[in-house]
Design a protein around this motif. Structure first.
Motif, PDB file in Angstrom:
ATOM      1  N   THR A   1       0.856  -1.183   0.000  1.00 36.40           N
ATOM      2  CA  THR A   1       0.000   0.000   0.000  1.00 36.40           C
ATOM      3  C   THR A   1       0.893   1.233   0.000  1.00 36.40           C
ATOM      4  O   THR A   1       2.114   1.142   0.094  1.00 36.40           O
ATOM      5  CB  THR A   1      -0.907   0.015   1.236  1.00 36.40           C
ATOM      6  OG1 THR A   1      -0.092   0.080   2.399  1.00 36.40           O
ATOM      7  CG2 THR A   1      -1.796  -1.205   1.280  1.00 36.40           C
ATOM      8  N   LEU A   2       0.273   2.387  -0.069  1.00 39.95           N
ATOM      9  CA  LEU A   2       1.041   3.623  -0.105  1.00 39.95           C
ATOM     10  C   LEU A   2       1.822   3.828   1.192  1.00 39.95           C
ATOM     11  O   LEU A   2       2.989   4.218   1.165  1.00 39.95           O
ATOM     12  CB  LEU A   2       0.099   4.801  -0.364  1.00 39.95           C
ATOM     13  CG  LEU A   2       0.729   6.103  -0.793  1.00 39.95           C
ATOM     14  CD1 LEU A   2       1.572   5.912  -2.036  1.00 39.95           C
ATOM     15  CD2 LEU A   2      -0.335   7.130  -1.045  1.00 39.95           C
ATOM     16  N   ASP A   3       1.204   3.536   2.320  1.00 37.80           N
ATOM     17  CA  ASP A   3       1.898   3.683   3.608  1.00 37.80           C
ATOM     18  C   ASP A   3       3.069   2.721   3.717  1.00 37.80           C
ATOM     19  O   ASP A   3       4.125   3.073   4.245  1.00 37.80           O
ATOM     20  CB  ASP A   3       0.938   3.453   4.767  1.00 37.80           C
ATOM     21  CG  ASP A   3      -0.002   4.615   4.983  1.00 37.80           C
ATOM     22  OD1 ASP A   3       0.323   5.720   4.507  1.00 37.80           O
ATOM     23  OD2 ASP A   3      -1.046   4.429   5.631  1.00 37.80           O
ATOM     24  N   LEU A   4       2.894   1.504   3.241  1.00 34.13           N
ATOM     25  CA  LEU A   4       3.983   0.529   3.291  1.00 34.13           C
ATOM     26  C   LEU A   4       5.126   0.940   2.371  1.00 34.13           C
ATOM     27  O   LEU A   4       6.302   0.803   2.721  1.00 34.13           O
ATOM     28  CB  LEU A   4       3.478  -0.864   2.922  1.00 34.13           C
ATOM     29  CG  LEU A   4       4.478  -2.002   3.012  1.00 34.13           C
ATOM     30  CD1 LEU A   4       4.993  -2.149   4.440  1.00 34.13           C
ATOM     31  CD2 LEU A   4       3.839  -3.298   2.568  1.00 34.13           C
ATOM     32  N   TYR A   5       4.798   1.480   1.198  1.00 32.49           N
ATOM     33  CA  TYR A   5       5.842   1.954   0.282  1.00 32.49           C
ATOM     34  C   TYR A   5       6.636   3.091   0.907  1.00 32.49           C
ATOM     35  O   TYR A   5       7.867   3.127   0.819  1.00 32.49           O
ATOM     36  CB  TYR A   5       5.201   2.406  -1.037  1.00 32.49           C
ATOM     37  CG  TYR A   5       6.170   3.053  -1.979  1.00 32.49           C
ATOM     38  CD1 TYR A   5       7.114   2.285  -2.659  1.00 32.49           C
ATOM     39  CD2 TYR A   5       6.166   4.425  -2.188  1.00 32.49           C
ATOM     40  CE1 TYR A   5       8.025   2.885  -3.523  1.00 32.49           C
ATOM     41  CE2 TYR A   5       7.059   5.025  -3.045  1.00 32.49           C
ATOM     42  CZ  TYR A   5       7.989   4.246  -3.711  1.00 32.49           C
ATOM     43  OH  TYR A   5       8.880   4.837  -4.554  1.00 32.49           O
ATOM     44  N   VAL A   6       5.938   4.015   1.566  1.00 31.70           N
ATOM     45  CA  VAL A   6       6.627   5.131   2.218  1.00 31.70           C
ATOM     46  C   VAL A   6       7.491   4.616   3.358  1.00 31.70           C
ATOM     47  O   VAL A   6       8.618   5.081   3.558  1.00 31.70           O
ATOM     48  CB  VAL A   6       5.609   6.174   2.712  1.00 31.70           C
ATOM     49  CG1 VAL A   6       6.264   7.205   3.600  1.00 31.70           C
ATOM     50  CG2 VAL A   6       4.960   6.839   1.526  1.00 31.70           C
TER      51      VAL A   6
ATOM     52  N   ILE B   1      11.827   5.015   5.644  1.00 32.04           N
ATOM     53  CA  ILE B   1      12.446   4.602   6.894  1.00 32.04           C
ATOM     54  C   ILE B   1      13.526   3.556   6.656  1.00 32.04           C
ATOM     55  O   ILE B   1      14.676   3.722   7.079  1.00 32.04           O
ATOM     56  CB  ILE B   1      11.384   4.076   7.881  1.00 32.04           C
ATOM     57  CG1 ILE B   1      10.270   5.103   8.106  1.00 32.04           C
ATOM     58  CG2 ILE B   1      12.018   3.666   9.201  1.00 32.04           C
ATOM     59  CD1 ILE B   1      10.728   6.422   8.680  1.00 32.04           C
ATOM     60  N   GLU B   2      13.171   2.479   5.963  1.00 33.76           N
ATOM     61  CA  GLU B   2      14.169   1.434   5.716  1.00 33.76           C
ATOM     62  C   GLU B   2      15.229   1.886   4.731  1.00 33.76           C
ATOM     63  O   GLU B   2      16.388   1.491   4.829  1.00 33.76           O
ATOM     64  CB  GLU B   2      13.486   0.167   5.210  1.00 33.76           C
ATOM     65  CG  GLU B   2      12.640  -0.524   6.271  1.00 33.76           C
ATOM     66  CD  GLU B   2      11.898  -1.730   5.725  1.00 33.76           C
ATOM     67  OE1 GLU B   2      11.932  -1.965   4.499  1.00 33.76           O
ATOM     68  OE2 GLU B   2      11.274  -2.435   6.531  1.00 33.76           O
ATOM     69  N   GLY B   3      14.842   2.719   3.753  1.00 39.91           N
ATOM     70  CA  GLY B   3      15.789   3.207   2.758  1.00 39.91           C
ATOM     71  C   GLY B   3      16.498   4.481   3.166  1.00 39.91           C
ATOM     72  O   GLY B   3      17.259   5.038   2.382  1.00 39.91           O
ATOM     73  N   ALA B   4      16.235   4.967   4.363  1.00 37.62           N
ATOM     74  CA  ALA B   4      16.878   6.159   4.934  1.00 37.62           C
ATOM     75  C   ALA B   4      16.626   7.424   4.109  1.00 37.62           C
ATOM     76  O   ALA B   4      17.446   8.329   4.085  1.00 37.62           O
ATOM     77  CB  ALA B   4      18.370   5.940   5.127  1.00 37.62           C
ATOM     78  N   ASP B   5      15.483   7.501   3.447  1.00 34.00           N
ATOM     79  CA  ASP B   5      15.088   8.715   2.738  1.00 34.00           C
ATOM     80  C   ASP B   5      14.071   9.447   3.609  1.00 34.00           C
ATOM     81  O   ASP B   5      12.870   9.460   3.345  1.00 34.00           O
ATOM     82  CB  ASP B   5      14.505   8.362   1.374  1.00 34.00           C
ATOM     83  CG  ASP B   5      14.326   9.574   0.486  1.00 34.00           C
ATOM     84  OD1 ASP B   5      14.692  10.689   0.912  1.00 34.00           O
ATOM     85  OD2 ASP B   5      13.819   9.404  -0.642  1.00 34.00           O
ATOM     86  N   TYR B   6      14.571  10.069   4.666  1.00 35.06           N
ATOM     87  CA  TYR B   6      13.707  10.656   5.682  1.00 35.06           C
ATOM     88  C   TYR B   6      12.925  11.852   5.164  1.00 35.06           C
ATOM     89  O   TYR B   6      11.811  12.113   5.615  1.00 35.06           O
ATOM     90  CB  TYR B   6      14.522  11.046   6.914  1.00 35.06           C
ATOM     91  CG  TYR B   6      15.239   9.867   7.526  1.00 35.06           C
ATOM     92  CD1 TYR B   6      14.541   8.777   8.000  1.00 35.06           C
ATOM     93  CD2 TYR B   6      16.625   9.848   7.606  1.00 35.06           C
ATOM     94  CE1 TYR B   6      15.186   7.690   8.558  1.00 35.06           C
ATOM     95  CE2 TYR B   6      17.293   8.772   8.154  1.00 35.06           C
ATOM     96  CZ  TYR B   6      16.563   7.698   8.631  1.00 35.06           C
ATOM     97  OH  TYR B   6      17.212   6.625   9.172  1.00 35.06           O
ATOM     98  N   SER B   7      13.494  12.570   4.220  1.00 38.77           N
ATOM     99  CA  SER B   7      12.778  13.732   3.685  1.00 38.77           C
ATOM    100  C   SER B   7      11.541  13.291   2.900  1.00 38.77           C
ATOM    101  O   SER B   7      10.499  13.947   2.957  1.00 38.77           O
ATOM    102  CB  SER B   7      13.701  14.559   2.797  1.00 38.77           C
ATOM    103  OG  SER B   7      14.170  13.794   1.715  1.00 38.77           O
ATOM    104  N   PHE B   8      11.624  12.163   2.187  1.00 39.67           N
ATOM    105  CA  PHE B   8      10.478  11.632   1.457  1.00 39.67           C
ATOM    106  C   PHE B   8       9.371  11.222   2.426  1.00 39.67           C
ATOM    107  O   PHE B   8       8.200  11.542   2.215  1.00 39.67           O
ATOM    108  CB  PHE B   8      10.908  10.442   0.595  1.00 39.67           C
ATOM    109  CG  PHE B   8       9.773   9.777  -0.121  1.00 39.67           C
ATOM    110  CD1 PHE B   8       9.207  10.353  -1.238  1.00 39.67           C
ATOM    111  CD2 PHE B   8       9.271   8.565   0.331  1.00 39.67           C
ATOM    112  CE1 PHE B   8       8.159   9.743  -1.898  1.00 39.67           C
ATOM    113  CE2 PHE B   8       8.222   7.948  -0.316  1.00 39.67           C
ATOM    114  CZ  PHE B   8       7.669   8.542  -1.434  1.00 39.67           C
ATOM    115  N   ALA B   9       9.746  10.524   3.498  1.00 37.67           N
ATOM    116  CA  ALA B   9       8.758  10.090   4.482  1.00 37.67           C
ATOM    117  C   ALA B   9       8.113  11.283   5.180  1.00 37.67           C
ATOM    118  O   ALA B   9       6.900  11.292   5.423  1.00 37.67           O
ATOM    119  CB  ALA B   9       9.409   9.160   5.507  1.00 37.67           C
ATOM    120  N   THR B  10       8.902  12.307   5.471  1.00 38.85           N
ATOM    121  CA  THR B  10       8.368  13.499   6.110  1.00 38.85           C
ATOM    122  C   THR B  10       7.426  14.248   5.180  1.00 38.85           C
ATOM    123  O   THR B  10       6.358  14.708   5.599  1.00 38.85           O
ATOM    124  CB  THR B  10       9.511  14.422   6.544  1.00 38.85           C
ATOM    125  OG1 THR B  10      10.395  13.694   7.389  1.00 38.85           O
ATOM    126  CG2 THR B  10       9.000  15.639   7.267  1.00 38.85           C
TER     127      THR B  10
END
Length: 120
Positions: A71-76, A81-90
């Motif tokens: 889902t979209l939340d799981l992709y984010v 979080i796992e891919g260390a792209d914190y700006s994308f998650a934020t």
């Protein structure tokens, strides 16, 4: 249950004397009496329309079902979080919060048009 117990039982007794059946009592007494509570609960819950319950999805998705269960939340979560792209998650979290805020404001405005008080 608290809202139901707040309805005056004399209204139901008067409806029975007037010949109303159970469905008519629900339609003309119960639902109008609960309209304010229903409006408030709708306003409070409409902001969570984009939430998918990521905890359950994380527990149930494995390597075989990852393609169809993402889902979209799981992709984010995976990318941010796992891919260390914190700006994308934020950024996604902020976008999701803004969508929720717009939906809450719209539901509040709709409740006020219907004649209820709304949350604010």
């Amino acid at each position: 249950m608290a809202a139901l117990s707040g309805i005056n039982p004399n209204l139901y007794e008067a409806a029975v004397i007037d010949g109303a059946n159970r469905w008519q009592s629900i339609r003309y007494i119960t639902l109008p009496s609960l309209r304010g509570t229903i409006a408030i609960l709708l306003i409070l819950q409409v902001g969570h329309v984009l939430d998918t319950g990521i905890e359950q999805i994380l527990l149930m998705v494995n390597s075989l079902t990852k393609e169809v269960g993402t889902t979209l939340d799981l992709y984010v979560f995976q990318k941010g979080i796992e891919g260390a792209d914190y700006s994308f998650a934020t950024a996604f979290g902020l976008f999701k919060s803004l969508i929720g805020l717009v939906l809450i404001l719209g539901a509040n405005r709709l409740a006020k048009k219907v004649g209820e008080e709304g949350v604010f």
